[in-house]
Scaffold this motif. Sequence first.
Motif, PDB file in Angstrom:
ATOM      1  N   ASP A  35       3.757  -0.278   8.920  1.00  0.00           N
ATOM      2  CA  ASP A  35       3.160  -1.515   9.426  1.00  0.00           C
ATOM      3  C   ASP A  35       1.690  -1.258   9.659  1.00  0.00           C
ATOM      4  N   VAL A  36       0.848  -2.135   9.165  1.00  0.00           N
ATOM      5  CA  VAL A  36      -0.600  -1.997   9.363  1.00  0.00           C
ATOM      6  C   VAL A  36      -1.116  -3.260  10.031  1.00  0.00           C
ATOM      7  N   LYS A  37      -1.836  -3.088  11.134  1.00  0.00           N
ATOM      8  CA  LYS A  37      -2.350  -4.201  11.925  1.00  0.00           C
ATOM      9  C   LYS A  37      -3.748  -4.602  11.453  1.00  0.00           C
ATOM     10  N   PRO A  38      -4.196  -5.809  11.785  1.00  0.00           N
ATOM     11  CA  PRO A  38      -5.578  -6.195  11.474  1.00  0.00           C
ATOM     12  C   PRO A  38      -6.571  -5.211  12.089  1.00  0.00           C
ATOM     13  N   SER A  39      -7.590  -4.849  11.324  1.00  0.00           N
ATOM     14  CA  SER A  39      -8.665  -3.922  11.718  1.00  0.00           C
ATOM     15  C   SER A  39      -8.221  -2.463  11.784  1.00  0.00           C
ATOM     16  N   GLU A  40      -6.953  -2.171  11.523  1.00  0.00           N
ATOM     17  CA  GLU A  40      -6.480  -0.790  11.633  1.00  0.00           C
ATOM     18  C   GLU A  40      -6.866   0.010  10.394  1.00  0.00           C
ATOM     19  N   ARG A  41      -7.272   1.252  10.628  1.00  0.00           N
ATOM     20  CA  ARG A  41      -7.622   2.177   9.550  1.00  0.00           C
ATOM     21  C   ARG A  41      -6.579   3.300   9.530  1.00  0.00           C
ATOM     22  N   VAL A  42      -5.817   3.352   8.446  1.00  0.00           N
ATOM     23  CA  VAL A  42      -4.701   4.297   8.335  1.00  0.00           C
ATOM     24  C   VAL A  42      -4.971   5.261   7.190  1.00  0.00           C
ATOM     25  N   ALA A  43      -4.873   6.547   7.464  1.00  0.00           N
ATOM     26  CA  ALA A  43      -4.994   7.569   6.426  1.00  0.00           C
ATOM     27  C   ALA A  43      -3.611   8.057   6.041  1.00  0.00           C
ATOM     28  N   PRO A 169     -11.588  -9.255   2.279  1.00  0.00           N
ATOM     29  CA  PRO A 169     -10.125  -9.142   2.201  1.00  0.00           C
ATOM     30  C   PRO A 169      -9.522  -8.774   3.546  1.00  0.00           C
ATOM     31  N   ASP A 170      -8.235  -9.026   3.668  1.00  0.00           N
ATOM     32  CA  ASP A 170      -7.500  -8.614   4.866  1.00  0.00           C
ATOM     33  C   ASP A 170      -7.242  -7.120   4.852  1.00  0.00           C
ATOM     34  N   LEU A 171      -7.103  -6.546   3.652  1.00  0.00           N
ATOM     35  CA  LEU A 171      -6.710  -5.143   3.527  1.00  0.00           C
ATOM     36  C   LEU A 171      -7.411  -4.524   2.331  1.00  0.00           C
ATOM     37  N   VAL A 172      -7.941  -3.312   2.532  1.00  0.00           N
ATOM     38  CA  VAL A 172      -8.542  -2.544   1.441  1.00  0.00           C
ATOM     39  C   VAL A 172      -7.735  -1.262   1.246  1.00  0.00           C
ATOM     40  N   LEU A 173      -7.333  -1.015  -0.001  1.00  0.00           N
ATOM     41  CA  LEU A 173      -6.593   0.185  -0.369  1.00  0.00           C
ATOM     42  C   LEU A 173      -7.558   1.132  -1.075  1.00  0.00           C
ATOM     43  N   MET A 174      -7.614   2.386  -0.610  1.00  0.00           N
ATOM     44  CA  MET A 174      -8.580   3.335  -1.138  1.00  0.00           C
ATOM     45  C   MET A 174      -7.860   4.606  -1.576  1.00  0.00           C
ATOM     46  N   SER A 197     -14.471  -2.851   9.558  1.00  0.00           N
ATOM     47  CA  SER A 197     -13.165  -3.168  10.143  1.00  0.00           C
ATOM     48  C   SER A 197     -13.355  -3.939  11.440  1.00  0.00           C
ATOM     49  N   GLU A 198     -14.422  -3.623  12.163  1.00  0.00           N
ATOM     50  CA  GLU A 198     -14.699  -4.336  13.421  1.00  0.00           C
ATOM     51  C   GLU A 198     -15.305  -5.711  13.166  1.00  0.00           C
TER      52      GLU A 198
END
Length: 231
Positions: A35-43, A169-174, A197-198
């Motif tokens: 689950d990924v929330k708005p503004s969250e940065r997940v590695a 976008p709502d989400l960026v995949l890198m 993100s902020e």
Amino acid sequence: MSNMETTSVLQCRSLIKEFSEGPEKLTVLNGVELDVKPSERVAIVGSSGSGKTTLLQLLAGLDKPTQGEVLVCNHALSELSETRQGELRNRHLGFVYQFHHLLPEFTALENVAMPLLLRREVSVKEARLRAEAMLEQVGLKPRMSHKPSELSGGERQRVAIARALVGEPDLVLMDEPTGNLDPNTAARIHDLMKALSEQLTTSFIVVTHDMAFASQMDRALRLEDGLLVPA
């Protein structure tokens, strides 16, 4: 940016991906939950061959899972036609590939404007203005008329990030965004991600081998034995 009905920009449920190798089945992902929330940065980190890029492709709808479901902004990808999936990607997702995939015949400005022009609801002038503003934000306004071959590796990567973000976008995949960058440029890209993100409430999922980079995210997960576990 979309108004989400839930507090997650991306949900991944019991994701399984198998590949056939002759008579054998190779299970790369074995029930991934995320689950990924708005503004969250997940590695997401993991050894080579652990399935990180495969997972990223499933999350983007570029490949189909053997079992399980991916929801992007409350839309179940399996329920959408190819055309609708394409529209969803254009409006809600951004991509930064390891080798940036810029179009060599176009300038930095034209590359960044491309996602907006594909929507066909933004004028060429508006697309150029927004692309110019985003290039300025990544520190490349003086280089916007240059083609990719005239830019350094770090500059090309920043162009790719500007292209991914220009549509808000709502989400960026890198995928390995710092894999070919020096530490100073990698640090600048991290600072840019944090600021955006902020500002835009954009979320990021970053596949990386760079543990220093991963440690600066809001959350770091390891893909291990086909499952995501805390890193």
